[in-house]
Enzyme design. Structure first.
Site, PDB file in Angstrom:
ATOM      1  N   HIS A 120      12.598  -7.278  -3.926  1.00 25.09           N
ATOM      2  CA  HIS A 120      12.131  -7.561  -3.331  1.00 25.09           C
ATOM      3  C   HIS A 120      12.741  -8.373  -2.272  1.00 25.09           C
ATOM      4  CE1 HIS A 120       9.587  -5.103  -6.055  1.00 25.09           C
ATOM      5  NE2 HIS A 120       9.353  -5.091  -4.987  1.00 25.09           N
ATOM      6  N   ASP A 150      11.408  -9.782   4.399  1.00 23.74           N
ATOM      7  CA  ASP A 150      10.979  -8.740   4.469  1.00 23.74           C
ATOM      8  C   ASP A 150       9.829  -8.652   6.008  1.00 23.74           C
ATOM      9  OD1 ASP A 150      10.685  -7.666   1.835  1.00 23.74           O
ATOM     10  OD2 ASP A 150       8.147  -8.850   1.935  1.00 23.74           O
TER      11      ASP A 150
HETATM   12  C1  LIG Z   1       6.910  -8.723  -2.084  1.00 26.03           C
HETATM   13  C2  LIG Z   1       7.116  -7.957  -0.892  1.00 26.03           C
HETATM   14  C3  LIG Z   1       6.462  -6.534  -1.667  1.00 26.03           C
HETATM   15  C4  LIG Z   1       5.412  -7.590  -1.058  1.00 26.03           C
HETATM   16  C5  LIG Z   1       4.072  -6.053  -1.178  1.00 26.03           C
HETATM   17  C6  LIG Z   1       2.709  -6.703  -2.403  1.00 26.03           C
HETATM   18  C7  LIG Z   1       0.751  -6.313  -1.297  1.00 26.03           C
HETATM   19  C8  LIG Z   1       2.359  -5.202  -2.806  1.00 26.03           C
HETATM   20  C9  LIG Z   1       3.440  -4.357  -4.326  1.00 26.03           C
HETATM   21  C10 LIG Z   1       1.865  -3.742  -5.183  1.00 26.03           C
HETATM   22  C11 LIG Z   1       1.294  -3.794  -4.859  1.00 26.03           C
HETATM   23  C12 LIG Z   1      -0.056  -3.818  -5.181  1.00 26.03           C
HETATM   24  C13 LIG Z   1       0.012  -2.338  -7.009  1.00 26.03           C
HETATM   25  O1  LIG Z   1       0.567  -1.000  -5.919  1.00 26.03           O
HETATM   26  C14 LIG Z   1      -1.527  -2.334  -7.389  1.00 26.03           C
HETATM   27  C15 LIG Z   1      -2.782  -2.502  -6.883  1.00 26.03           C
HETATM   28  C16 LIG Z   1      -2.410  -1.137  -6.440  1.00 26.03           C
HETATM   29  C17 LIG Z   1      -3.825  -0.829  -5.771  1.00 26.03           C
HETATM   30  O2  LIG Z   1      -3.747   0.126  -4.575  1.00 26.03           O
HETATM   31  C18 LIG Z   1      -4.161  -2.221  -5.006  1.00 26.03           C
HETATM   32  C19 LIG Z   1      -4.038  -3.064  -5.463  1.00 26.03           C
HETATM   33  C20 LIG Z   1      -2.544  -3.733  -6.394  1.00 26.03           C
HETATM   34  C21 LIG Z   1      -2.335  -4.159  -6.896  1.00 26.03           C
HETATM   35  C22 LIG Z   1      -1.394  -3.393  -4.357  1.00 26.03           C
HETATM   36  C23 LIG Z   1      -1.574  -4.770  -3.997  1.00 26.03           C
HETATM   37  C24 LIG Z   1      -1.160  -4.219  -3.138  1.00 26.03           C
HETATM   38  O3  LIG Z   1       0.137  -3.488  -2.579  1.00 26.03           O
HETATM   39  C25 LIG Z   1       0.900  -5.051  -3.925  1.00 26.03           C
HETATM   40  C26 LIG Z   1       0.798  -6.186  -5.006  1.00 26.03           C
HETATM   41  C27 LIG Z   1       8.484  -6.568  -0.637  1.00 26.03           C
HETATM   42  O4  LIG Z   1       9.545  -7.507  -0.994  1.00 26.03           O
HETATM   43  S1  LIG Z   1       8.120  -5.208   0.270  1.00 26.03           S
HETATM   44  C28 LIG Z   1      10.354  -5.385   0.383  1.00 26.03           C
HETATM   45  C29 LIG Z   1      10.259  -3.982  -0.812  1.00 26.03           C
HETATM   46  N1  LIG Z   1      11.652  -3.622  -0.616  1.00 26.03           N
HETATM   47  C30 LIG Z   1      12.221  -2.940   0.184  1.00 26.03           C
HETATM   48  O5  LIG Z   1      11.004  -1.791   1.105  1.00 26.03           O
HETATM   49  C31 LIG Z   1      13.481  -2.135   0.818  1.00 26.03           C
HETATM   50  C32 LIG Z   1      14.031  -0.771   0.415  1.00 26.03           C
HETATM   51  N2  LIG Z   1      12.878  -0.034  -0.754  1.00 26.03           N
HETATM   52  C33 LIG Z   1      12.519  -0.291  -2.392  1.00 26.03           C
HETATM   53  O6  LIG Z   1      14.244  -0.977  -2.502  1.00 26.03           O
HETATM   54  C34 LIG Z   1      12.292   0.580  -2.912  1.00 26.03           C
HETATM   55  O7  LIG Z   1      11.616   1.205  -2.015  1.00 26.03           O
HETATM   56  C35 LIG Z   1      11.160  -0.149  -3.809  1.00 26.03           C
HETATM   57  C36 LIG Z   1      10.638  -1.528  -2.970  1.00 26.03           C
HETATM   58  C37 LIG Z   1      12.016  -0.651  -4.793  1.00 26.03           C
HETATM   59  C38 LIG Z   1      10.087   0.034  -4.200  1.00 26.03           C
HETATM   60  O8  LIG Z   1      10.804   1.654  -5.771  1.00 26.03           O
HETATM   61  P1  LIG Z   1       9.821   2.824  -5.964  1.00 26.03           P
HETATM   62  O9  LIG Z   1      11.210   3.392  -6.794  1.00 26.03           O
HETATM   63  O10 LIG Z   1       8.980   2.421  -5.882  1.00 26.03           O
HETATM   64  O11 LIG Z   1      10.076   3.785  -4.762  1.00 26.03           O
HETATM   65  P2  LIG Z   1      12.081   4.480  -4.265  1.00 26.03           P
HETATM   66  O12 LIG Z   1      12.641   3.964  -4.887  1.00 26.03           O
HETATM   67  O13 LIG Z   1      12.578   3.661  -2.601  1.00 26.03           O
HETATM   68  O14 LIG Z   1      11.205   6.111  -3.690  1.00 26.03           O
HETATM   69  C39 LIG Z   1      10.262   6.417  -3.224  1.00 26.03           C
HETATM   70  C40 LIG Z   1       9.343   7.526  -4.041  1.00 26.03           C
HETATM   71  O15 LIG Z   1       8.619   7.982  -2.790  1.00 26.03           O
HETATM   72  C41 LIG Z   1       8.845   8.913  -2.998  1.00 26.03           C
HETATM   73  N3  LIG Z   1       7.658   9.679  -1.593  1.00 26.03           N
HETATM   74  C42 LIG Z   1       8.056   9.248  -0.453  1.00 26.03           C
HETATM   75  N4  LIG Z   1       6.938   8.983   0.133  1.00 26.03           N
HETATM   76  C43 LIG Z   1       6.603  10.083  -0.411  1.00 26.03           C
HETATM   77  C44 LIG Z   1       5.657  10.673   0.401  1.00 26.03           C
HETATM   78  N5  LIG Z   1       5.080  11.374   1.472  1.00 26.03           N
HETATM   79  N6  LIG Z   1       5.080  12.189  -0.625  1.00 26.03           N
HETATM   80  C45 LIG Z   1       5.799  12.443  -2.129  1.00 26.03           C
HETATM   81  N7  LIG Z   1       6.238  10.971  -2.171  1.00 26.03           N
HETATM   82  C46 LIG Z   1       7.033  10.432  -1.827  1.00 26.03           C
HETATM   83  C47 LIG Z   1       9.899   9.261  -2.641  1.00 26.03           C
HETATM   84  O16 LIG Z   1      10.483  10.619  -2.626  1.00 26.03           O
HETATM   85  C48 LIG Z   1      10.300   8.239  -3.622  1.00 26.03           C
HETATM   86  O17 LIG Z   1      10.468   9.311  -4.875  1.00 26.03           O
HETATM   87  P3  LIG Z   1      11.265   9.449  -6.317  1.00 26.03           P
HETATM   88  O18 LIG Z   1      12.031   7.580  -6.974  1.00 26.03           O
HETATM   89  O19 LIG Z   1      11.112  10.214  -6.999  1.00 26.03           O
HETATM   90  O20 LIG Z   1      12.941   9.775  -5.597  1.00 26.03           O
END
Ligand SMILES: C[C@H](CCC[C@@H](C)[C@H]1CC[C@H]2[C@@H]3[C@H](O)C[C@@H]4C[C@H](O)CC[C@]4(C)[C@H]3C[C@H](O)[C@]12C)C(=O)SCCNC(=O)CCNC(=O)[C@H](O)C(C)(C)COP(=O)(O)OP(=O)(O)OC[C@H]1O[C@@H](n2cnc3c(N)ncnc32)[C@H](O)[C@@H]1OP(=O)(O)O
Length: 380
Positions: A120, A150
């Site tokens: 993050h 970010d």
């Molecule tokens: C500090 C910031 C982040 C702050 C964000 C906060 C505002 C939010 C973070 C957590 C949230 C809370 C949480 O969700 C729980 C509650 C949920 C509730 O609904 C709302 C309240 C919550 C408390 C909620 C509140 C807030 O929203 C939060 C606190 C940052 O630093 S952001 C920057 C992050 N880094 C990056 O973007 C760099 C690039 N990305 C990555 O490195 C990764 O994506 C990351 C961020 C490490 C996440 O890893 P993850 O394993 O989850 O994902 P990936 O490996 O990237 O793979 C994505 C998988 O998703 C599949 N996918 C994507 N799109 C689709 C689709 N349309 N259909 C189906 N599947 C999809 C994709 O195929 C991947 O699947 P696999 O893992 O199987 O390959």
């Protein structure tokens, strides 16, 4: 608007990619946010439409491929390898649409030891070297919210990459892949830290330098009503006005750049600032060149006279206040949408129709749960 007619697909990510998409949308691009069905509501969705599409299903990935054949820009915010696993890597999509700008916005970039690691903002900031310089004397490094990596090093620089690639495409008619690493973006926007060594303003430990809260004239001070004033009186002629406004006598003070006196000067300034309210200090410093301004809350910023005069903040149809797009373009200014952010899947049908899908195809994708369609509740 400058980006009128540009077609953008933004795959749903956490924070940086949504800002990138929002900047493009504010300037007129038709931004579609591709979201996972039944996912959490998105933020920074201003001016976007939402398509709920399950990319894990081969037919969902095929839908995205078809959309990419007809769009200009794809923003993808997943770890390296995720898109390739879905059969949506750049080789495939650029082969099908050689004009596509394929923007990959990640923390660590597409190559290197950390490319596949989760992280993050704070981690990217740390690896860039910049976090080590942020924070007060004798305290741990401090990350300023998730703004630097970010948004500044990530969302904004990725947007710049997209705009540059679009400009180049006008000559070559070719798209390209953008590898936007937030580590590198943060380091790049902080180039000053590396390139200003000659000035000698960073050679003391963290929190003891000119711009990192070491100097008394580059600091925040608490006021009598518990608010704060920000002081940035660096140049001697401005510092002189600070001293005057504080009611101090410069002939009785050490010289401005006597570093050994800085800690004592800070105590003195803190004591003086604590004797008047923020409003009283504003009356003293407004209209001077002392470089002293109130520290406004997020809520108060929009109602400050200067910001009001410029219309720096806007209100949407839900009465939510947010910053107006910046910078201002004189001939083709951004006109941000004043509608609420879209619900997940609110525009699925409309978007697919627009990209050439038939009603029958859409109905089949829907009944097979490849897409999700949600209709906003009617306001009664
Ligand atoms: C500090 C910031 C982040 C702050 C964000 C906060 C505002 C939010 C973070 C957590 C949230 C809370 C949480 O969700 C729980 C509650 C949920 C509730 O609904 C709302 C309240 C919550 C408390 C909620 C509140 C807030 O929203 C939060 C606190 C940052 O630093 S952001 C920057 C992050 N880094 C990056 O973007 C760099 C690039 N990305 C990555 O490195 C990764 O994506 C990351 C961020 C490490 C996440 O890893 P993850 O394993 O989850 O994902 P990936 O490996 O990237 O793979 C994505 C998988 O998703 C599949 N996918 C994507 N799109 C689709 C689709 N349309 N259909 C189906 N599947 C999809 C994709 O195929 C991947 O699947 P696999 O893992 O199987 O390959």
């Amino acid at each position: 608007m400058a980006l009128q007619g540009l077609r953008v697909l933004e795959l749903a990510g956490l924070a940086p990619a949504p800002l990138c998409g929002m900047i493009l949308a504010d300037h007129g691009a038709r931004v579609v946010r591709v979201e996972r069905p039944a996912s959490a509501p998105a933020v920074q969705g201003r001016g976007k439409r939402s398509l709920a599409l399950d990319l894990k299903q081969p037919r969902g990935a095929a839908v995205l491929r078809r959309l990419c054949r007809a769009c200009d820009v794809l923003i993808e915010p997943y770890r390296h390898g995720v898109m390739e696993k879905l059969g949506l890597g750049p080789e495939i999509l650029l082969h099908e649409n050689p004009e596509l700008i394929y923007a990959r916005l990640t923390g660590f970039g597409q190559t290197g030891t950390y490319a596949k690691s989760a992280g993050h903002d704070i981690n990217y900031l740390a690896l860039s070297g910049v976090l080590s310089r942020l924070g007060r004397k004798d305290e741990n490094p401090y990350a300023p919210l998730n703004l630097l990596a970010d948004f500044a090093g990530g969302g904004v620089l990725c947007t710049m990459g997209i705009i540059m690639a679009l400009y180049e495409r006008t000559r070559s008619s070719k798209g390209q892949v953008i590898d936007a690493s937030m580590v590198e973006g943060t380091a790049y926007l902080s180039s000053f830290l590396w390139k200003s060594g000659i000035l000698g303003i960073w050679n003391r430990p963290r929190g003891e330098n000119l711009l990192d809260s070491g100097a008394p004239f580059y600091e925040t001070y608490k006021t009598a009503d518990g608010k704060f004033m920000a002081v940035g009186s660096i140049e001697p002629q401005f510092y002189e006005q600070l001293i005057k406004g504080l009611g101090l006598d410069s002939s009785k003070l050490p010289s401005q750049f006597s570093i050994s006196d800085w800690p004592e000067m800070k105590k003195l300034f803190a004591d003086v600032f604590s004797q008047k309210t923020q409003a009283e200090w504003c009356r003293i410093f407004d209209g001077t060149d002392a470089c002293v301004t109130p520290v406004l809350s997020i809520e108060d910023a929009a109602s400050h006279l200067h910001n009001k005069e410029r219309g720096s903040f806007i209100k949407n149809d839900q009465e939510e206040i947010s910053p107006r797009p910046s910078p201002l373009l004189s001939r083709t200014p951004a006109t941000p949408s004043l509608r609420r952010d879209p619900y997940i899947g609110e525009h699925t049908e409309e978007i697919l129709l627009e990209y050439g899908f038939t009603k029958e195809e859409i109905a089949k994708l829907h009944s097979d749960k490849v897409i999700e369609i949600s209709y906003p509740k009617a306001k009664l």
